[in-house]
Design a protein around this motif. Structure first.
Motif, PDB file in Angstrom:
ATOM      1  N   GLY A 333     -10.407  -2.412  -5.046  1.00 49.85           N
ATOM      2  CA  GLY A 333      -9.813  -2.233  -3.726  1.00 49.85           C
ATOM      3  C   GLY A 333      -9.223  -3.490  -3.126  1.00 49.85           C
ATOM      4  O   GLY A 333      -8.998  -3.568  -1.918  1.00 49.85           O
ATOM      5  N   ASP A 334      -8.924  -4.494  -3.950  1.00 54.01           N
ATOM      6  CA  ASP A 334      -8.378  -5.762  -3.467  1.00 54.01           C
ATOM      7  C   ASP A 334      -6.866  -5.617  -3.257  1.00 54.01           C
ATOM      8  O   ASP A 334      -6.132  -5.336  -4.210  1.00 54.01           O
ATOM      9  N   PRO A 335      -6.358  -5.831  -2.037  1.00 54.11           N
ATOM     10  CA  PRO A 335      -4.917  -5.672  -1.796  1.00 54.11           C
ATOM     11  C   PRO A 335      -4.062  -6.667  -2.562  1.00 54.11           C
ATOM     12  O   PRO A 335      -2.854  -6.456  -2.708  1.00 54.11           O
ATOM     13  N   ALA A 336      -4.645  -7.757  -3.076  1.00 54.27           N
ATOM     14  CA  ALA A 336      -3.863  -8.704  -3.874  1.00 54.27           C
ATOM     15  C   ALA A 336      -3.274  -8.016  -5.102  1.00 54.27           C
ATOM     16  O   ALA A 336      -2.176  -8.376  -5.547  1.00 54.27           O
ATOM     17  N   HIS A 337      -3.972  -7.054  -5.649  1.00 53.91           N
ATOM     18  CA  HIS A 337      -3.441  -6.321  -6.794  1.00 53.91           C
ATOM     19  C   HIS A 337      -2.250  -5.454  -6.389  1.00 53.91           C
ATOM     20  O   HIS A 337      -1.313  -5.265  -7.174  1.00 53.91           O
ATOM     21  N   LEU A 338      -2.260  -4.946  -5.170  1.00 53.93           N
ATOM     22  CA  LEU A 338      -1.129  -4.156  -4.673  1.00 53.93           C
ATOM     23  C   LEU A 338       0.069  -5.058  -4.406  1.00 53.93           C
ATOM     24  O   LEU A 338       1.220  -4.660  -4.645  1.00 53.93           O
ATOM     25  N   ASP A 339      -0.175  -6.266  -3.912  1.00 50.34           N
ATOM     26  CA  ASP A 339       0.924  -7.225  -3.720  1.00 50.34           C
ATOM     27  C   ASP A 339       1.579  -7.552  -5.061  1.00 50.34           C
ATOM     28  O   ASP A 339       2.812  -7.654  -5.162  1.00 50.34           O
ATOM     29  N   TYR A 340       0.757  -7.729  -6.078  1.00 50.91           N
ATOM     30  CA  TYR A 340       1.274  -8.023  -7.418  1.00 50.91           C
ATOM     31  C   TYR A 340       2.149  -6.873  -7.919  1.00 50.91           C
ATOM     32  O   TYR A 340       3.246  -7.089  -8.447  1.00 50.91           O
ATOM     33  N   ALA A 410      -0.191   2.430  -0.496  1.00 52.74           N
ATOM     34  CA  ALA A 410      -0.251   1.137  -1.168  1.00 52.74           C
ATOM     35  C   ALA A 410       1.105   0.474  -1.296  1.00 52.74           C
ATOM     36  O   ALA A 410       1.209  -0.755  -1.281  1.00 52.74           O
ATOM     37  N   GLN A 411       2.175   1.290  -1.470  1.00 53.38           N
ATOM     38  CA  GLN A 411       3.529   0.768  -1.614  1.00 53.38           C
ATOM     39  C   GLN A 411       4.445   1.529  -0.668  1.00 53.38           C
ATOM     40  O   GLN A 411       4.328   2.755  -0.546  1.00 53.38           O
ATOM     41  N   TYR A 412       5.351   0.804  -0.044  1.00 50.12           N
ATOM     42  CA  TYR A 412       6.265   1.430   0.911  1.00 50.12           C
ATOM     43  C   TYR A 412       7.531   1.868   0.197  1.00 50.12           C
ATOM     44  O   TYR A 412       8.571   1.219   0.235  1.00 50.12           O
ATOM     45  N   LEU A 413       7.390   3.010  -0.484  1.00 50.05           N
ATOM     46  CA  LEU A 413       8.468   3.673  -1.188  1.00 50.05           C
ATOM     47  C   LEU A 413       8.587   5.079  -0.608  1.00 50.05           C
ATOM     48  O   LEU A 413       7.584   5.663  -0.180  1.00 50.05           O
ATOM     49  N   PRO A 414       9.780   5.673  -0.586  1.00 53.11           N
ATOM     50  CA  PRO A 414       9.896   7.057  -0.132  1.00 53.11           C
ATOM     51  C   PRO A 414       9.118   7.973  -1.082  1.00 53.11           C
ATOM     52  O   PRO A 414       9.446   8.083  -2.272  1.00 53.11           O
ATOM     53  N   VAL A 415       8.085   8.606  -0.581  1.00 56.26           N
ATOM     54  CA  VAL A 415       7.183   9.364  -1.449  1.00 56.26           C
ATOM     55  C   VAL A 415       6.486  10.448  -0.638  1.00 56.26           C
ATOM     56  O   VAL A 415       6.320  10.319   0.590  1.00 56.26           O
ATOM     57  N   ARG A 416       6.094  11.502  -1.314  1.00 54.56           N
ATOM     58  CA  ARG A 416       5.309  12.579  -0.699  1.00 54.56           C
ATOM     59  C   ARG A 416       4.102  12.854  -1.584  1.00 54.56           C
ATOM     60  O   ARG A 416       4.249  13.009  -2.794  1.00 54.56           O
ATOM     61  N   ARG A 474      -5.276   4.655   5.216  1.00 50.73           N
ATOM     62  CA  ARG A 474      -5.174   3.197   5.231  1.00 50.73           C
ATOM     63  C   ARG A 474      -3.760   2.802   4.842  1.00 50.73           C
ATOM     64  O   ARG A 474      -3.177   3.342   3.900  1.00 50.73           O
ATOM     65  N   LEU A 475      -3.186   1.836   5.542  1.00 46.65           N
ATOM     66  CA  LEU A 475      -1.807   1.391   5.328  1.00 46.65           C
ATOM     67  C   LEU A 475      -1.832  -0.107   5.028  1.00 46.65           C
ATOM     68  O   LEU A 475      -2.262  -0.908   5.861  1.00 46.65           O
ATOM     69  N   ARG A 476      -1.367  -0.466   3.835  1.00 49.43           N
ATOM     70  CA  ARG A 476      -1.404  -1.878   3.438  1.00 49.43           C
ATOM     71  C   ARG A 476      -0.473  -2.720   4.304  1.00 49.43           C
ATOM     72  O   ARG A 476       0.678  -2.349   4.549  1.00 49.43           O
ATOM     73  N   GLY A 495      -6.775  -2.370  12.953  1.00 49.92           N
ATOM     74  CA  GLY A 495      -6.437  -3.255  11.842  1.00 49.92           C
ATOM     75  C   GLY A 495      -7.662  -4.005  11.362  1.00 49.92           C
ATOM     76  O   GLY A 495      -8.558  -4.310  12.149  1.00 49.92           O
ATOM     77  N   ASP A 496      -7.696  -4.289  10.055  1.00 50.75           N
ATOM     78  CA  ASP A 496      -8.819  -5.061   9.513  1.00 50.75           C
ATOM     79  C   ASP A 496      -8.332  -6.226   8.659  1.00 50.75           C
ATOM     80  O   ASP A 496      -8.975  -6.617   7.703  1.00 50.75           O
ATOM     81  N   GLY A 497      -7.173  -6.783   9.007  1.00 53.30           N
ATOM     82  CA  GLY A 497      -6.661  -7.934   8.280  1.00 53.30           C
ATOM     83  C   GLY A 497      -5.552  -7.572   7.317  1.00 53.30           C
ATOM     84  O   GLY A 497      -4.396  -7.914   7.531  1.00 53.30           O
ATOM     85  N   ARG A 498      -5.852  -6.877   6.223  1.00 51.75           N
ATOM     86  CA  ARG A 498      -4.851  -6.514   5.248  1.00 51.75           C
ATOM     87  C   ARG A 498      -4.513  -5.031   5.253  1.00 51.75           C
ATOM     88  O   ARG A 498      -3.659  -4.585   4.494  1.00 51.75           O
ATOM     89  N   PHE A 499      -5.176  -4.246   6.081  1.00 54.09           N
ATOM     90  CA  PHE A 499      -4.881  -2.825   6.183  1.00 54.09           C
ATOM     91  C   PHE A 499      -4.891  -2.395   7.648  1.00 54.09           C
ATOM     92  O   PHE A 499      -5.621  -2.946   8.467  1.00 54.09           O
ATOM     93  N   LEU A 500      -4.054  -1.431   7.943  1.00 55.50           N
ATOM     94  CA  LEU A 500      -4.168  -0.680   9.192  1.00 55.50           C
ATOM     95  C   LEU A 500      -4.842   0.641   8.861  1.00 55.50           C
ATOM     96  O   LEU A 500      -4.579   1.239   7.819  1.00 55.50           O
TER      97      LEU A 500
END
Length: 610
Positions: A333-340, A410-416, A474-476, A495-500
């Motif tokens: 659950g580490d957001p650093a992996h999502l940034d990568y 996790a990623q801001y792409l147009p998705v459903r 949760r929103l990264r 907010g909790d730092g890296r997520f809303l």
């Protein structure tokens, strides 16, 4: 597990850049015929000529074989047959997501031909690779990675089974596994370990997948045989086993270790995976693109200045490291992996696929005045050609993850996406408010809007469920965000730092997000006055045919670049130009470069007072 991936049928890209690229990929998958895809398997089974006579050609080009597959798929190539597995994997995923009847029919045809090959070969061997190649491998004679090529057929069959529930594919793979097991059992442990030092691809991952699918103890035995001691023991001991090692020889092995942990629960596999990431990324760093490797090998830790060239960032490593980051996010659950993942989606997958032809650039050159070299539909079939067709069928699940008590954007792409959380069915839709690549009949309409291009990623997220069916979403917050996000929501949030976190009460909730960004420089760690430019997750490329110096402050990008050509119709474009130069250089996103020469890194010297 912290989170899990949604089933392929539950999450889908909607209109936008990634959806267009996936559609381009689908067109290519459909364009390839079953007989050409299976050509080398048929030849190895001794029925190649018969297969070509199954269908009337109808054209002189086909009569002369000009539609057949060449390059690495040329009959006689040492890696012949590898691409079919990638195609099966991609076609299965595309079919699972969209219900594509054309691809499903092609898959059925491929499975029928493979079943026939297996029958002709005596009921087990189904590969395009001759058994003699394994003998040559064992005798330490010249041969090029036969297990790598064999794995691809296994992978395709397993993915057809996993994504479509196709039992025929599982049975073909299961019968074929016996022949590999019989070969592997024939060696003393030390001798087989030397064999594993030659590229095995994802064989370990297939054994874990087949163990999960069948429960057969044969695959537990194979997991033990394929523990690669020289790599895994060193990683387990906390050693750097990667510097100057071929990257994509080892990444698939570690993905296999990840599957072995998920299937068996044995902690030794997990430690290998975690230590691999530690040494591949955390203690090594990346190029500004988020990718790695030069000449297909791992660079020394944080030493990139002397490793920029024509063969940086192999596409296979981009795809497989995205997969590894996905695994570790699901575990931790580490957001650093999502940034990568985000950096590599935009500056790897998009940057290394031609937007018109859909073809791959094997490497993403980072030398001055570089040019991408694109593959062709039927004349190359590099390894990266295979990972490309898989990659563009697997973007959507990276955007939304599920857990027992929450969904994560996790990623801001147009998705459903639709998922069950806390026992309730919840739908999440993500829309981007500024997609600069869209041009349509309404492109001239609408209000004038802002005077200059907005300096934020603007997103709308809609959450729907039955009345009273509450959920947590949760929103990264992306790592590149340059200030506090702006949030406007119909539901309560925090907010909790890296997520809303959005508390969806049921019915319909919406949240409008703005993640501010600023043009920034990204320096080379061992040459800090040489910088690249990025905005949000997007790396910029200067359209120039050589390395050039810029003058200004490498820590202050406004002294180096200014906004340029920012508007067309109702769209905002990402465009910059250099300042203070007699001959200016214009910058566009690296993932929009096709055939132009470009530079990504620029040496910067202090401004000279004239």
């Amino acid at each position: 597990m912290f989170a899990y991936a949604l089933p392929p049928s539950s999450v889908r890209l909607t209109a936008g850049t990634f959806d267009r690229r996936q559609r381009r990929n689908r067109e290519y998958l459909v364009s390839l015929s079953e007989r050409n895809l299976v050509q080398n398997h048929l030849i190895e089974a001794g029925i190649g000529d018969q297969a070509w006579h199954l269908q009337p050609s109808g054209s002189s080009a086909i009569d002369r074989g000009l539609d057949r597959h060449w390059g690495w798929e040329t009959p006689g190539s040492l890696l012949r047959g590898h691409f079919l597995g990638h195609w099966m994997s991609a076609a299965a995923r595309e079919t699972a997501v969209t219900g594509d009847v054309v691809l499903r029919a092609k898959l059925d045809g491929v499975l029928e031909l493979l079943a026939r090959c297996q029958e002709e070969n005596g009921g087990a061997w189904v590969f395009a690779t001759p058994p003699s190649f394994l003998r040559r491998l064992a005798e330490e004679r010249d041969v090029w990675a036969p297990q790598y090529a064999i794995h691809k057929t296994f992978m395709g069959l397993v993915d057809v089974y996993r994504d479509l529930g196709e039992e025929r594919a599982l049975q073909i793979a299961h019968r074929a596994a016996g022949s590999i097991a019989a070969w592997a059992r024939g060696f003393e442990r030390e001798r087989f370990q030397r064999i594993l030092d030659m590229e095995t691809g994802g064989m370990l991952e297939v054994w874990a997948d087949l163990l999960e699918a069948t429960g057969d103890d044969l695959y537990r035995e194979l997991l033990e045989l394929y523990w690669h001691s020289s790599l895994f023991d060193a990683l387990s001991a906390g050693e750097d086993a990667l510097t100057n090692m071929h990257a994509n020889t080892t990444i698939p092995e570690v993905l296999g270790a990840a599957r072995a942990y998920e299937v068996t629960g044995e902690e030794r596999w997990k430690r290998v995976v975690e230590q691999y990431w530690e040494w591949a990324v955390t203690r090594r760093g990346t190029f500004c693109t988020g990718g790695q490797t030069s000449g297909e090998i791992w660079t020394p830790p944080f030493s990139f200045a002397a490793r920029r060239g024509a063969k940086t960032q192999e596409h296979c490593t981009v795809y497989n490291m995205i997969r590894l980051a996905d695994v570790l996010y699901r575990w931790r659950g580490d957001p650093a992996h999502l940034d990568y993942i985000e950096a590599n989606l935009h500056n790897g997958l998009l940057a290394q696929q031609h937007p018109e032809t859909g073809m791959v650039a094997y490497f993403l050159p980072l030398e001055g005045g570089a040019r991408k070299q694109w593959g062709t539909p039927t004349e190359d079939f590099w390894c990266c050609h295979g990972t490309l067709v898989q990659a563009h069928t697997r973007v959507a699940p990276l955007a939304i993850y599920a857990a027992d008590d929450a969904l994560t954007v996790a990623q801001y792409l147009p998705v459903r996406a639709e998922a069950m959380t806390a026992g309730e069915r919840v739908c999440v839709e993500v829309h981007l408010r500024d997609d600069a690549s869209y041009v349509g009949p309404d492109a001239n309409g609408g209000p004038g809007g802002e005077l200059h291009r907005p300096k934020s990623l603007r997103v709308r997220v809609a959450v729907t469920s039955a009345d009273g069916a509450s959920a947590r979403v949760r929103l990264r917050i992306p790592e590149w965000t340059s200030g506090e996000p702006v949030v406007m929501s119909t539901a309560s949030w925090r907010g909790d730092g890296r997520f809303l976190e959005l508390d969806h009460p049921g019915g319909e909730s919406t949240v409008e997000l703005e993640f501010p960004f600023a043009l920034r420089t990204v320096s080379i760690p061992d040459e800090p006055d040489t910088v690249a430019f990025a905005e949000g997750p997007i790396v910029l490329a200067g359209l120039v045919d050589r390395e050039v110096f810029l003058e200004g402050d490498p820590l202050e990008p406004s002294t180096l670049l200014a906004a340029d050509d920012e508007r067309q119709w109702t769209q905002w474009l990402v465009r910059y130009r250099t300042t203070g130069r007699d001959a200016g250089v214009r910058f566009i996103p690296l993932n929009e470069v096709t055939d132009e020469r470009y530079s990504v890194y620029f040496p910067v010297r202090p401004t000279v007072t004239r």
